[in-house]
Write a protein that holds these residues in place. Structure first.
Motif, short mmCIF file in Angstrom:
data_model
loop_
_atom_site.label_atom_id
_atom_site.label_comp_id
_atom_site.label_asym_id
_atom_site.label_seq_id
_atom_site.Cartn_x
_atom_site.Cartn_y
_atom_site.Cartn_z
N GLY A 86 0.78 -1.22 0.00
CA GLY A 86 0.00 0.00 0.00
C GLY A 86 0.82 1.28 0.00
O GLY A 86 0.44 2.25 0.65
N GLY A 87 1.94 1.27 -0.69
CA GLY A 87 2.75 2.48 -0.77
C GLY A 87 3.88 2.57 0.24
O GLY A 87 4.69 3.50 0.18
N ARG A 88 3.95 1.67 1.22
CA ARG A 88 5.05 1.69 2.18
C ARG A 88 6.36 1.39 1.47
O ARG A 88 6.42 0.52 0.61
CB ARG A 88 4.83 0.67 3.30
CG ARG A 88 3.68 0.98 4.23
CD ARG A 88 3.69 0.00 5.39
NE ARG A 88 4.88 0.14 6.20
CZ ARG A 88 5.48 -0.86 6.85
NH1 ARG A 88 5.00 -2.10 6.75
NH2 ARG A 88 6.55 -0.64 7.58
N LYS A 89 7.41 2.09 1.86
CA LYS A 89 8.71 1.92 1.22
C LYS A 89 9.62 1.08 2.12
O LYS A 89 10.23 1.61 3.06
CB LYS A 89 9.34 3.28 0.92
CG LYS A 89 8.53 4.11 -0.07
CD LYS A 89 9.24 5.39 -0.43
CE LYS A 89 8.38 6.24 -1.36
NZ LYS A 89 8.03 5.54 -2.60
N LEU A 90 9.69 -0.21 1.84
CA LEU A 90 10.54 -1.10 2.61
C LEU A 90 11.81 -1.42 1.81
O LEU A 90 11.74 -1.63 0.60
CB LEU A 90 9.81 -2.41 2.93
CG LEU A 90 8.51 -2.30 3.74
CD1 LEU A 90 8.02 -3.70 4.11
CD2 LEU A 90 8.68 -1.44 4.97
N PRO A 91 12.94 -1.47 2.47
CA PRO A 91 14.17 -1.88 1.75
C PRO A 91 14.11 -3.34 1.36
O PRO A 91 13.39 -4.14 1.98
CB PRO A 91 15.27 -1.61 2.79
CG PRO A 91 14.57 -1.73 4.11
CD PRO A 91 13.19 -1.20 3.89
N VAL A 293 11.61 8.64 12.77
CA VAL A 293 11.97 7.24 12.59
C VAL A 293 12.08 6.92 11.11
O VAL A 293 11.54 7.63 10.25
CB VAL A 293 10.93 6.31 13.24
CG1 VAL A 293 10.85 6.54 14.73
CG2 VAL A 293 9.57 6.50 12.59
N ALA A 294 12.82 5.87 10.80
CA ALA A 294 13.00 5.46 9.40
C ALA A 294 11.67 5.04 8.78
O ALA A 294 10.74 4.60 9.48
CB ALA A 294 14.00 4.31 9.33
N ALA A 295 11.59 5.17 7.47
CA ALA A 295 10.33 4.90 6.76
C ALA A 295 9.90 3.45 6.87
O ALA A 295 8.71 3.15 6.73
CB ALA A 295 10.48 5.29 5.29
N ASN A 296 10.84 2.54 7.10
CA ASN A 296 10.48 1.12 7.17
C ASN A 296 10.16 0.65 8.59
O ASN A 296 10.06 -0.55 8.84
CB ASN A 296 11.58 0.25 6.57
CG ASN A 296 12.90 0.35 7.30
OD1 ASN A 296 13.34 1.44 7.62
ND2 ASN A 296 13.56 -0.78 7.51
N CYS A 297 10.01 1.59 9.52
CA CYS A 297 9.61 1.22 10.88
C CYS A 297 8.09 1.23 10.97
O CYS A 297 7.42 2.09 10.39
CB CYS A 297 10.19 2.21 11.89
SG CYS A 297 11.99 2.11 12.05
N ARG A 298 7.55 0.27 11.71
CA ARG A 298 6.09 0.19 11.89
C ARG A 298 5.79 -0.15 13.34
O ARG A 298 6.39 -1.06 13.91
CB ARG A 298 5.48 -0.86 10.97
CG ARG A 298 3.95 -0.95 11.07
CD ARG A 298 3.38 -1.77 9.91
NE ARG A 298 3.74 -3.16 9.99
CZ ARG A 298 2.94 -4.12 10.47
NH1 ARG A 298 1.74 -3.81 10.92
NH2 ARG A 298 3.34 -5.38 10.49
N GLU A 299 4.86 0.61 13.90
CA GLU A 299 4.47 0.36 15.29
C GLU A 299 3.30 -0.61 15.34
O GLU A 299 2.32 -0.45 14.61
CB GLU A 299 4.07 1.67 15.97
CG GLU A 299 3.68 1.47 17.44
CD GLU A 299 3.31 2.77 18.12
OE1 GLU A 299 2.95 2.73 19.32
OE2 GLU A 299 3.37 3.82 17.46
#
Length: 547
Positions: A86-91, A293-299
């Motif tokens: 859904g648009g999340r930018k994960l490495p 926080v970095a874009a690939n972090c998720r709470e």
């Protein structure tokens, strides 16, 4: 079958005939030299992974694990994975022996289009494994797969580097492998049999339909010579990705039966990697302790049953800066030192020796010494295991205000040690020389180093970093130190290589302390500011009894 009719006084024929033709097309480029395609293992699969590092929750980094061979359908699988984010930018953490070049190029374009980072690495899964069916071990934890990324033994070979080139940040690390070789183009001969229906009107054929009724393999052959069109296409692709043409030249010059592993330095020179970091740069749990926080972090909110565990206050180290004092190392002391050598007398370099643990008193002690030398700008030669972060920040700011150079090295004193009770320096200046081989700068010490105008850490000196909070204050010295600290997992230390320090801007050159304190620098033009002439009589009077 032949039919004859008479229609409106005009004769015409309808004929159905069979014809065989030998056609030749070439398959997508591959990376094999055998007559049959080599077994590159399972097809690449894409899995979204959440870090399982201890103490990471409730906010942890996530990444896409991409492991396996690249095949024609791989880009479609990757698109499906990206759509699910859904648009999340994960490495992307990739481990691949290579495969289909066309597909690798498509994957590279997808990475660039979606502005994703990439690292060569493997993922060690905890709990459910990607190939396990009906696994419920991770149910209720907010993620399907958990694991840790690591570089050791990971590969990106053959066609994989083309995919890798599409990333925004691109890292390999010294324990991973990236290799290239010649592209193999396979030409396939196929014998096709057609059924054609046509009619003849007034002596001319008019085809009504044409259909393939049989297909037979007529053999194939391979070539390792890159055609001009293929070379032009790959060159344009690498140029678009910001990668130097040296990568393409290495591909062309390496036989397809071997793999040419690229060294970290070569990859950096060719801009194939954007830094000499490893996979930790993109997956370390400390990425989620930064602000922002970095874009690939998720709470993932904790379940009600364990809210109390997550509600505990953070460890003191995350609120208060590190102040640990080593029993075997005293507070940092600052002394003036003059080099002594027949190569420089009577005009020799001088410097400030800074050795010991950094404390809250360190900035004031440095200021007091600087006040005694007036406007002279002497380099600071530092040797410290670390200490108080706030003290290091204040000392670093003072060094920057005075525009002083800093180098990591140990100062060996000749004839008189500053810590000895019976040692009295002549005019407050000790005699010594710098040795970078046993110089060290760890924990909070790199913050002081970052304040320097010129910053040098020789190849035999050691500089180590680890997360310590206060990111916004540290950032005032430039992003390099902050990037290095963020690349280290919590509670761990990392020794930086000289090339890495230079890449992130923590150092300004690959030289050592000798560039600031070496006996021959005072013979250069212009003469450095830290050189001072002492008369021959003074030199003889101050000469130590023994060396």
């Amino acid at each position: 079958m032949v039919s004859w009719h008479r229609l409106n006084g005009q004769a015409w024929w309808m004929v159905i005939c069979l014809a065989s033709f030998l056609v030749m097309g070439h398959a997508a480029f591959a990376a094999n030299t055998k007559k049959s395609a080599p077994d590159l293992g399972p097809t690449m699969r894409f899995v979204v992974v959440r870090s399982s590092a201890p103490g990471c929750e409730p906010t942890c980094p996530e990444w896409i694990s991409a492991e396996g061979s690249i095949e024609a359908g791989t880009p479609a699988l990757f698109k499906r994975t990206l759509k699910g984010l859904g648009g999340r930018k994960l490495p992307v953490v990739v481990d691949s022996p290579g495969g289909n070049v066309e597909a690798a190029l498509a994957l590279g374009w997808l990475l660039r289009k979606n502005k994703l980072d990439i690292a060569v690495g493997k993922t060690r899964f905890t709990g459910c494994q990607p190939d396990a069916k009906d696994c419920k071990e991770n149910d209720g934890k907010g993620a399907r797969y958990f694991g840790n990324a690591y570089a050791g033994g990971a590969i990106c070979n053959s066609a994989c580097p083309l995919m890798f080139a599409g990333g925004i940040k691109r890292v390999v690390g010294q324990w991973a492998f990236l290799g290239v070789h010649q592209i193999t183009t396979t030409y396939i001969r196929t014998k096709l049999q057609y059924r054609t229906t046509y009619r003849v009107v007034r002596g001319k054929k008019k085809i009504l339909s044409k259909k393939i009724v049989a297909r037979k393999n007529a053999g194939s052959y391979k070539t390792y010579e890159m055609s001009k069109s293929v070379e032009k296409r790959l060159a344009a692709y690498l140029n678009e990705m910001g990668v130097g043409q040296a990568v393409l030249e290495t591909m062309k010059n390496t036989p397809a039966s071997t793999i040419q592993q690229l060294t970290p330095y070569d990859m950096l020179q060719a801009k194939l990697v954007t830094s000499l970091d490893a996979v930790d740069l993109l997956t370390a749990p400390t990425l989620c302790n930064t602000d922002p926080v970095a874009a690939n972090c998720r709470e993932i909110p904790a379940p009600a049953s364990v809210v109390v565990a997550y509600a505990k206050p953070a460890p003191a180290a995350s609120v208060e800066p590190e102040t640990g004092q080593r029993a075997d190392v005293g507070d940092m002391r600052f002394v003036l030192v003059r080099g002594r050598s027949f190569l420089c007398d009577p005009n020799c370099p001088e410097w400030i020796s800074a050795e010991g643990m950094i404390s809250a008193r360190t900035p004031e002690r440095l200021r007091q010494l600087l006040d005694t030398i007036g406007d002279r700008r002497l380099p600071v030669v530092i040797n410290s295991p670390g200490g108080d972060v706030l003290g290091a920040l204040a000392a670093g700011r003072l060094i920057r205000e005075r525009k002083l150079d800093v180098a990591v090295a140990r100062t060996d004193f000749i004839g008189c040690e500053p810590d000895k009770a019976d040692c009295t320096a002549e005019d407050g200046v000790y005699v010594g020389l710098t040795i970078d081989a046993s110089g060290a700068c760890g924990a909070a010490c790199p913050i002081m180093l970052a304040g320097g105008a010129r910053r040098l850490v020789g190849p035999r000196a050691q500089l180590t970093v680890h997360p310590m909070g206060l990111e916004q204050r540290i950032k005032t010295f430039g992003p390099g130190l902050l990037v290095a600290m963020r690349s280290v997992p919590a509670s761990r230390h990392r020794q930086l290589e000289p090339e890495m320090m230079l890449k992130v801007g923590l150092t300004t050159g690959l030289g050592s302390a000798d560039e600031l304190t070496g006996p021959t620098i005072c013979k250069s033009q212009p003469v450095p500011e830290n050189c001072r002439i002492v008369s021959t009589s003074e030199v003889q009077a101050e000469a130590p009894v023994k060396l």
